[in-house]
Design a protein around this motif. Structure first.
Motif, PDB file in Angstrom:
ATOM      1  N   GLY A 289     -45.443 -29.577   9.876  1.00 15.07           N
ATOM      2  CA  GLY A 289     -44.555 -28.535   9.394  1.00 15.07           C
ATOM      3  C   GLY A 289     -43.693 -27.954  10.486  1.00 15.07           C
ATOM      4  O   GLY A 289     -43.555 -28.533  11.570  1.00 15.07           O
ATOM      5  N   SER A 290     -43.159 -26.766  10.227  1.00 13.91           N
ATOM      6  CA  SER A 290     -42.171 -26.173  11.120  1.00 13.91           C
ATOM      7  C   SER A 290     -42.765 -25.814  12.480  1.00 13.91           C
ATOM      8  O   SER A 290     -42.092 -25.971  13.513  1.00 13.91           O
ATOM      9  CB  SER A 290     -41.558 -24.926  10.478  1.00 13.91           C
ATOM     10  N   ILE A 291     -44.008 -25.320  12.517  1.00 17.65           N
ATOM     11  CA  ILE A 291     -44.600 -24.922  13.800  1.00 17.65           C
ATOM     12  C   ILE A 291     -44.770 -26.132  14.699  1.00 17.65           C
ATOM     13  O   ILE A 291     -44.468 -26.079  15.907  1.00 17.65           O
ATOM     14  CB  ILE A 291     -45.952 -24.208  13.586  1.00 17.65           C
ATOM     15  N   ALA A 292     -45.240 -27.232  14.149  1.00 18.60           N
ATOM     16  CA  ALA A 292     -45.383 -28.452  14.947  1.00 18.60           C
ATOM     17  C   ALA A 292     -44.036 -28.883  15.509  1.00 18.60           C
ATOM     18  O   ALA A 292     -43.946 -29.324  16.670  1.00 18.60           O
ATOM     19  CB  ALA A 292     -45.990 -29.569  14.096  1.00 18.60           C
ATOM     20  N   ASN A 293     -42.985 -28.736  14.733  1.00 24.90           N
ATOM     21  CA  ASN A 293     -41.645 -29.090  15.202  1.00 24.90           C
ATOM     22  C   ASN A 293     -41.189 -28.160  16.323  1.00 24.90           C
ATOM     23  O   ASN A 293     -40.593 -28.610  17.315  1.00 24.90           O
ATOM     24  CB  ASN A 293     -40.641 -29.027  14.042  1.00 24.90           C
ATOM     25  N   LEU A 294     -41.456 -26.859  16.172  1.00 24.74           N
ATOM     26  CA  LEU A 294     -41.062 -25.907  17.208  1.00 24.74           C
ATOM     27  C   LEU A 294     -41.830 -26.148  18.505  1.00 24.74           C
ATOM     28  O   LEU A 294     -41.277 -26.005  19.602  1.00 24.74           O
ATOM     29  CB  LEU A 294     -41.307 -24.477  16.727  1.00 24.74           C
ATOM     30  N   VAL A 295     -43.108 -26.507  18.396  1.00 22.04           N
ATOM     31  CA  VAL A 295     -43.909 -26.825  19.576  1.00 22.04           C
ATOM     32  C   VAL A 295     -43.326 -28.030  20.298  1.00 22.04           C
ATOM     33  O   VAL A 295     -43.195 -28.037  21.529  1.00 22.04           O
ATOM     34  CB  VAL A 295     -45.376 -27.091  19.179  1.00 22.04           C
ATOM     35  N   ASP A 296     -42.960 -29.043  19.542  1.00 23.11           N
ATOM     36  CA  ASP A 296     -42.381 -30.247  20.142  1.00 23.11           C
ATOM     37  C   ASP A 296     -41.087 -29.932  20.887  1.00 23.11           C
ATOM     38  O   ASP A 296     -40.863 -30.389  22.013  1.00 23.11           O
ATOM     39  CB  ASP A 296     -42.126 -31.293  19.049  1.00 23.11           C
ATOM     40  N   VAL A 297     -40.239 -29.107  20.289  1.00 31.20           N
ATOM     41  CA  VAL A 297     -38.964 -28.744  20.917  1.00 31.20           C
ATOM     42  C   VAL A 297     -39.224 -27.907  22.182  1.00 31.20           C
ATOM     43  O   VAL A 297     -38.612 -28.145  23.232  1.00 31.20           O
ATOM     44  CB  VAL A 297     -38.082 -27.950  19.924  1.00 31.20           C
ATOM     45  N   ALA A 298     -40.122 -26.939  22.090  1.00 29.12           N
ATOM     46  CA  ALA A 298     -40.399 -26.061  23.237  1.00 29.12           C
ATOM     47  C   ALA A 298     -40.968 -26.849  24.412  1.00 29.12           C
ATOM     48  O   ALA A 298     -40.585 -26.623  25.572  1.00 29.12           O
ATOM     49  CB  ALA A 298     -41.367 -24.956  22.827  1.00 29.12           C
ATOM     50  N   MET A 299     -41.894 -27.762  24.153  1.00 29.04           N
ATOM     51  CA  MET A 299     -42.485 -28.546  25.227  1.00 29.04           C
ATOM     52  C   MET A 299     -41.484 -29.548  25.808  1.00 29.04           C
ATOM     53  O   MET A 299     -41.478 -29.804  27.023  1.00 29.04           O
ATOM     54  CB  MET A 299     -43.743 -29.256  24.740  1.00 29.04           C
ATOM     55  N   SER A 300     -40.648 -30.091  24.978  1.00 29.87           N
ATOM     56  CA  SER A 300     -39.600 -30.999  25.484  1.00 29.87           C
ATOM     57  C   SER A 300     -38.631 -30.246  26.382  1.00 29.87           C
ATOM     58  O   SER A 300     -38.214 -30.741  27.435  1.00 29.87           O
ATOM     59  CB  SER A 300     -38.846 -31.633  24.306  1.00 29.87           C
ATOM     60  N   GLU A 301     -38.267 -29.023  25.962  1.00 29.18           N
ATOM     61  CA  GLU A 301     -37.393 -28.178  26.774  1.00 29.18           C
ATOM     62  C   GLU A 301     -38.052 -27.835  28.100  1.00 29.18           C
ATOM     63  O   GLU A 301     -37.400 -27.856  29.157  1.00 29.18           O
ATOM     64  CB  GLU A 301     -37.060 -26.899  26.016  1.00 29.18           C
ATOM     65  N   TYR A 302     -39.346 -27.553  28.049  1.00 31.27           N
ATOM     66  CA  TYR A 302     -40.070 -27.217  29.276  1.00 31.27           C
ATOM     67  C   TYR A 302     -40.019 -28.387  30.262  1.00 31.27           C
ATOM     68  O   TYR A 302     -39.712 -28.205  31.450  1.00 31.27           O
ATOM     69  CB  TYR A 302     -41.525 -26.860  28.962  1.00 31.27           C
ATOM     70  N   VAL A 303     -40.328 -29.580  29.788  1.00 27.78           N
ATOM     71  CA  VAL A 303     -40.357 -30.756  30.659  1.00 27.78           C
ATOM     72  C   VAL A 303     -38.972 -31.046  31.237  1.00 27.78           C
ATOM     73  O   VAL A 303     -38.849 -31.408  32.416  1.00 27.78           O
ATOM     74  CB  VAL A 303     -40.885 -31.981  29.880  1.00 27.78           C
ATOM     75  N   LYS A 304     -37.945 -30.846  30.445  1.00 29.60           N
ATOM     76  CA  LYS A 304     -36.589 -31.198  30.872  1.00 29.60           C
ATOM     77  C   LYS A 304     -35.953 -30.144  31.769  1.00 29.60           C
ATOM     78  O   LYS A 304     -35.333 -30.476  32.799  1.00 29.60           O
ATOM     79  CB  LYS A 304     -35.707 -31.429  29.648  1.00 29.60           C
ATOM     80  N   PHE A 305     -36.114 -28.873  31.419  1.00 30.40           N
ATOM     81  CA  PHE A 305     -35.356 -27.824  32.107  1.00 30.40           C
ATOM     82  C   PHE A 305     -36.196 -26.923  33.024  1.00 30.40           C
ATOM     83  O   PHE A 305     -35.677 -26.383  33.998  1.00 30.40           O
ATOM     84  CB  PHE A 305     -34.634 -26.935  31.086  1.00 30.40           C
ATOM     85  N   VAL A 306     -37.469 -26.743  32.705  1.00 29.94           N
ATOM     86  CA  VAL A 306     -38.280 -25.779  33.454  1.00 29.94           C
ATOM     87  C   VAL A 306     -39.145 -26.454  34.510  1.00 29.94           C
ATOM     88  O   VAL A 306     -39.143 -26.047  35.681  1.00 29.94           O
ATOM     89  CB  VAL A 306     -39.163 -24.948  32.496  1.00 29.94           C
ATOM     90  N   GLU A 307     -39.901 -27.453  34.115  1.00 20.91           N
ATOM     91  CA  GLU A 307     -40.853 -28.071  35.047  1.00 20.91           C
ATOM     92  C   GLU A 307     -40.210 -28.548  36.354  1.00 20.91           C
ATOM     93  O   GLU A 307     -40.807 -28.372  37.430  1.00 20.91           O
ATOM     94  CB  GLU A 307     -41.587 -29.232  34.372  1.00 20.91           C
ATOM     95  N   PRO A 308     -38.996 -29.133  36.349  1.00 20.66           N
ATOM     96  CA  PRO A 308     -38.406 -29.573  37.616  1.00 20.66           C
ATOM     97  C   PRO A 308     -38.191 -28.445  38.630  1.00 20.66           C
ATOM     98  O   PRO A 308     -38.040 -28.716  39.817  1.00 20.66           O
ATOM     99  CB  PRO A 308     -37.065 -30.194  37.177  1.00 20.66           C
ATOM    100  N   LYS A 309     -38.193 -27.196  38.157  1.00 22.01           N
ATOM    101  CA  LYS A 309     -37.923 -26.072  39.056  1.00 22.01           C
ATOM    102  C   LYS A 309     -39.175 -25.265  39.399  1.00 22.01           C
ATOM    103  O   LYS A 309     -39.105 -24.313  40.184  1.00 22.01           O
ATOM    104  CB  LYS A 309     -36.882 -25.139  38.418  1.00 22.01           C
ATOM    105  N   ILE A 310     -40.308 -25.623  38.811  1.00 20.85           N
ATOM    106  CA  ILE A 310     -41.537 -24.853  38.984  1.00 20.85           C
ATOM    107  C   ILE A 310     -41.945 -24.728  40.450  1.00 20.85           C
ATOM    108  O   ILE A 310     -42.351 -23.657  40.926  1.00 20.85           O
ATOM    109  CB  ILE A 310     -42.683 -25.485  38.161  1.00 20.85           C
ATOM    110  N   SER A 311     -41.837 -25.813  41.181  1.00 22.65           N
ATOM    111  CA  SER A 311     -42.276 -25.787  42.583  1.00 22.65           C
ATOM    112  C   SER A 311     -41.432 -24.865  43.447  1.00 22.65           C
ATOM    113  O   SER A 311     -41.864 -24.457  44.532  1.00 22.65           O
ATOM    114  CB  SER A 311     -42.258 -27.204  43.167  1.00 22.65           C
TER     115      SER A 311
END
Length: 357
Positions: free
Chosen positions: A192-214
């Protein structure tokens, strides 16, 4: 990343080995202890006696101790080898922030021989005072209370930043390094919608946030300032349960706390603005922290949803306790999901420039 005595690179804390060790720890239930054994431990190591009641806990056994004089304490024990590191961290962290100002936290009760914790025949643990107050999830979350909570959390982080603690690099599933691999638990989510939102949020994290964490400031953090672990007391905002504390980005604590108070769909950040403003009134956010905060909040909400659906599947009898924060995370993620990266950053900047409510 090298501050104090901590030399582990982010790559090691985001590895398969770290994730497997961390998930294995939460894949087991706490081992139960007989009341007579607990009574013996309390008497042997602390010279105390009282009634002992089991409390709900995630990975370690936690007990309420009511002494004959009316005092109430918290006893934590475990027979699992991994718990030794966790208890070393927890008891040292609580002791390390004991004299800090601007917040309150439990005090570790030393054993008869002056140690912070005890070990006896395969069982380890420690004893602490119990804070008296109202957990934030039961309190009225007014803008002023949320502002106070944010500023107290910043004070806590300032105190923790001065510490070099044992076992700060132990595997913790809630560590930000594990987040990308948490999508392995996606199969446990209802479709459902929550699973879709989780997928989008985690994809965004990997693409835009994680590279800058360090690149962010790292330090010892509480790593779980949820409304169940933050309290409104007569002495100020209190923090309990340092069991997930570790070495992580400083902003992690703000992202976690803020992610839990996103409730009002009429506000860009759902009401987390007030908590963020309180934190920033004590510790200014860097431009990069401000730009990443919403992405971290959404990823943490998604992490909570993923981990707790997985653990509820493993332990259906405890599902109600395990999923106590899930509905809050799902609602918060739904509110934050429409924000673009740019809009999220703008909302954070507006929040930290605001005055106290």
């Amino acid at each position: 990343m090298a501050v104090g005595n901590y030399q582990m690179p982010y790559s090691a804390m985001s590895s398969d080995a770290y994730f497997c060790a961390a998930s294995a720890y939460l894949a087991e239930q706490p081992a139960s202890s007989k009341s007579c054994l607990l009574t013996d431990l309390l008497t042997c190591h602390y010279g105390l006696s009282g009634s002992i009641t089991t409390l709900s806990s995630e990975a370690e056994s936690t007990f309420d101790v009511r002494l004959s004089d009316g005092r109430r304490l918290i006893l934590k024990t475990s027979s699992r080898p991994e718990a030794l590191e966790s208890f070393r961290f927890q008891s040292s962290a609580l002791t390390g922030v004991q004299e800090a100002k601007g917040f309150v936290s439990p005090e570790v009760i030393r054993t008869r021989n002056g140690a912070l914790m005890f070990e006896q025949e395969g069982i380890c643990g420690y004893l602490q005072t119990r804070l008296h107050g109202t957990a934030l999830h039961q309190a009225s979350p007014t803008p002023d209370v949320l502002f106070q909570t944010g500023s107290a959390l910043a004070r806590l982080d300032q105190a923790l930043s001065q510490l070099t603690l044992p076992s700060a690099l132990r595997p913790v599933l809630w560590h930000v390094g594990c987040w990308p691999r948490l999508m392995a638990f996606e199969k446990y989510l209802p479709a459902g919608s929550i699973a879709n939102l989780v997928d989008v949020a985690m994809s965004e994290y990997v693409k835009f946030v994680e590279p800058k964490i360090s690149n962010l400031p790292w330090q010892i953090t509480h790593n779980d300032p949820s409304p169940f672990n933050m309290m409104v007391t007569e002495q100020g905002i209190g923090f309990i349960d340092f069991g997930d504390g570790c070495w992580s980005p400083r902003i992690q604590d703000l992202a976690i706390a803020a992610s839990h108070v996103v409730k009002d769909p009429s506000l860009p950040l759902g009401g987390a603005e007030h908590l963020i403003a309180g934190y920033a009134s004590i510790t200014a956010l860097s431009a990069e922290e401000a730009s990443l905060l919403v992405g971290l909040m959404r990823a943490r909400q998604s992490a909570l949803i993923l981990v707790n659906y997985w653990r509820a599947h493993l332990f259906p009898a405890e599902a109600q306790y395990i999923t106590k924060n899930v509905s809050r995370a799902e609602r918060g993620l739904t509110i934050l999901s429409p924000l673009s990266i740019e809009d999220g950053e703008a909302a954070v900047l507006k929040a930290i420039s605001s005055s106290r409510p």
